[in-house]
Write a protein that holds these residues in place. Structure first.
Motif, PDB file in Angstrom:
ATOM      1  N   THR A  86       0.840  -1.190   0.000  1.00 39.70           N
ATOM      2  CA  THR A  86       0.000   0.000   0.000  1.00 39.70           C
ATOM      3  C   THR A  86       0.875   1.239   0.000  1.00 39.70           C
ATOM      4  OG1 THR A  86      -1.723   1.216   1.211  1.00 39.70           O
ATOM      5  CG2 THR A  86      -0.161  -0.051   2.520  1.00 39.70           C
ATOM      6  N   ARG A  87       0.470   2.241  -0.765  1.00 47.10           N
ATOM      7  CA  ARG A  87       1.204   3.503  -0.863  1.00 47.10           C
ATOM      8  C   ARG A  87       0.490   4.549  -0.013  1.00 47.10           C
ATOM      9  NH1 ARG A  87       1.775   0.803  -5.578  1.00 47.10           N
ATOM     10  NH2 ARG A  87       3.871   0.751  -6.495  1.00 47.10           N
ATOM     11  N   GLU A 128       5.868  10.650   0.294  1.00 47.72           N
ATOM     12  CA  GLU A 128       5.028   9.465   0.326  1.00 47.72           C
ATOM     13  C   GLU A 128       5.813   8.263   0.834  1.00 47.72           C
ATOM     14  OE1 GLU A 128       3.210   8.756  -3.409  1.00 47.72           O
ATOM     15  OE2 GLU A 128       1.828  10.458  -3.255  1.00 47.72           O
ATOM     16  N   ALA A 168      -6.561  10.970   1.282  1.00 53.59           N
ATOM     17  CA  ALA A 168      -7.070   9.806   0.563  1.00 53.59           C
ATOM     18  C   ALA A 168      -6.049   8.680   0.600  1.00 53.59           C
ATOM     19  CB  ALA A 168      -7.418  10.167  -0.880  1.00 53.59           C
ATOM     20  N   ARG A 170      -5.180   5.154  -0.996  1.00 53.75           N
ATOM     21  CA  ARG A 170      -5.502   4.307  -2.140  1.00 53.75           C
ATOM     22  C   ARG A 170      -5.577   2.843  -1.739  1.00 53.75           C
ATOM     23  NH1 ARG A 170      -0.789   6.721  -5.863  1.00 53.75           N
ATOM     24  NH2 ARG A 170       0.128   6.822  -3.781  1.00 53.75           N
ATOM     25  N   GLY A 171      -6.221   2.054  -2.598  1.00 54.64           N
ATOM     26  CA  GLY A 171      -6.379   0.638  -2.322  1.00 54.64           C
ATOM     27  C   GLY A 171      -5.054  -0.108  -2.325  1.00 54.64           C
ATOM     28  N   GLU A 173      -2.479  -3.411  -2.872  1.00 52.93           N
ATOM     29  CA  GLU A 173      -2.229  -4.420  -3.903  1.00 52.93           C
ATOM     30  C   GLU A 173      -1.764  -5.709  -3.237  1.00 52.93           C
ATOM     31  OE1 GLU A 173       0.830  -5.222  -7.675  1.00 52.93           O
ATOM     32  OE2 GLU A 173       1.114  -3.522  -6.315  1.00 52.93           O
ATOM     33  N   GLU A 215     -10.808  -2.759  -8.313  1.00 55.01           N
ATOM     34  CA  GLU A 215     -10.421  -1.436  -7.846  1.00 55.01           C
ATOM     35  C   GLU A 215     -11.316  -1.024  -6.688  1.00 55.01           C
ATOM     36  OE1 GLU A 215     -10.504   1.298 -11.046  1.00 55.01           O
ATOM     37  OE2 GLU A 215      -8.967   0.267 -12.224  1.00 55.01           O
ATOM     38  N   ASP A 216     -10.718  -0.952  -5.502  1.00 54.87           N
ATOM     39  CA  ASP A 216     -11.465  -0.540  -4.330  1.00 54.87           C
ATOM     40  C   ASP A 216     -11.536   0.983  -4.264  1.00 54.87           C
ATOM     41  OD1 ASP A 216     -11.886  -3.137  -3.547  1.00 54.87           O
ATOM     42  OD2 ASP A 216     -10.086  -3.217  -2.290  1.00 54.87           O
ATOM     43  N   GLU A 217     -12.583   1.469  -3.628  1.00 57.43           N
ATOM     44  CA  GLU A 217     -12.712   2.898  -3.451  1.00 57.43           C
ATOM     45  C   GLU A 217     -11.697   3.390  -2.417  1.00 57.43           C
ATOM     46  OE1 GLU A 217     -16.688   3.799  -2.431  1.00 57.43           O
ATOM     47  OE2 GLU A 217     -17.538   3.134  -4.348  1.00 57.43           O
ATOM     48  N   GLU A 218     -11.289   4.643  -2.562  1.00 55.01           N
ATOM     49  CA  GLU A 218     -10.298   5.201  -1.658  1.00 55.01           C
ATOM     50  C   GLU A 218     -10.888   5.399  -0.262  1.00 55.01           C
ATOM     51  OE1 GLU A 218      -9.147   8.815  -3.521  1.00 55.01           O
ATOM     52  OE2 GLU A 218      -7.581   7.876  -4.734  1.00 55.01           O
TER      53      GLU A 218
END
Length: 266
Positions: A86-87, A128, A168, A170-171, A173, A215-218
């Motif tokens: 995850t980022r 990040e 936010a 992100r989803g 991986e 793709e999951d929602e943020e």
């Protein structure tokens, strides 16, 4: 989004059913339907790999719960190392010292990239961060994995309005590392992951990424923001508190301290 997915799935099922009709065979439309259904068959075999994220607790200090459910084609990954990459944006960070403590107690195992994290930096001067979170098997499900990663919100620039800052996430991986297992090439592809396979730097092998991850929602993290109209009040209170504490410390030193020359020479 769910309704659109069901509509596309229903249309795909209709095309795959009509391709068996003799009138379609040999036609351009039939050839297109056959190609579509071949791709759809592969995707349907890997579509069950699902990853979800959830933010626990409130305020600046939160916990990111990551859960993964592998499909039937990926159940063999149960004998492998499964992780979530995850980022994290500049608005949140992971405390490496807290993470080291959790690792010693076998609570959370993760690798931070980069591993040097400035926990005092505000959001506008931070970078990040990528976290590779090793997932543990879920005893309630034979092909499910989960783990919790503590995350913390960074201080934001003061704003004139009373609204919170929105960060936010992100989803994640899903990646797997299998030194002794073979994953299906239709569902897994080689991936570059800068992390050891089993948390051991001496045991490295190839990582794989799930090819058909939805793709999951943020996730939206609300971070409280200071108000610029409170700047004068905050400065005055901080100055008074500093002067008061310094005076108390100085008074205690003068009352209980020994300032004799003999003590200094000793």
């Amino acid at each position: 989004m769910a309704a659109a997915w069901r509509w596309r799935s229903g249309l795909g099922a209709l095309l795959c059913a009509l391709r068996k009709c003799p009138l379609w065979r040999g036609s351009a439309l039939g050839a297109g339907a056959h190609s579509f259904c071949a791709v759809s068959d592969v995707q349907s075999a890997c579509r069950g790999s699902v990853v979800s994220q959830e933010l626990l607790n409130e305020g600046f200090h939160r916990e990111l719960l990551v859960k993964a459910e592998l499909d039937a084609a990926g159940q063999r990954a149960g004998g492998c190392t499964v992780a979530a990459r995850t980022r994290l944006p500049s608005g949140v960070y992971v405390d490496p010292y807290e993470l080291a403590s959790l690792r010693r107690h076998n609570v959370t195992e993760a690798v931070l990239i980069p591993d040097a994290v400035d926990v005092e930096a505000p959001e506008y001067s931070a970078a990040e961060l990528t976290a590779v979170l090793y997932l543990q098997p879920d005893p309630r499900c034979s092909h499910c994995f989960r783990a919790v990663l503590p995350v913390h919100g960074r201080y934001q620039r003061p704003a004139g309005s009373g609204e919170d800052a929105l960060v936010a996430l992100r989803g994640a991986e899903i990646v797997a590392c299998c030194c002794d297992e073979h994953l299906s090439p239709e569902c897994w592809q080689p991936a570059e992951v800068e992390a050891p396979c089993l948390g051991n730097k001496d045991h490295l092998c190839q990582w794989y990424s799930a090819t058909h991850q939805p793709e999951d929602e943020e996730l939206i993290l609300q971070v409280p923001v200071g108000h610029t109209e409170h700047s004068f009040l905050v400065c005055v209170v901080t100055l008074l508190a500093t002067v008061l504490c310094s005076s108390l410390i100085l008074a205690a030193v003068c009352k209980h301290g020994d300032f004799s020359l003999l003590t200094c020479l000793e």
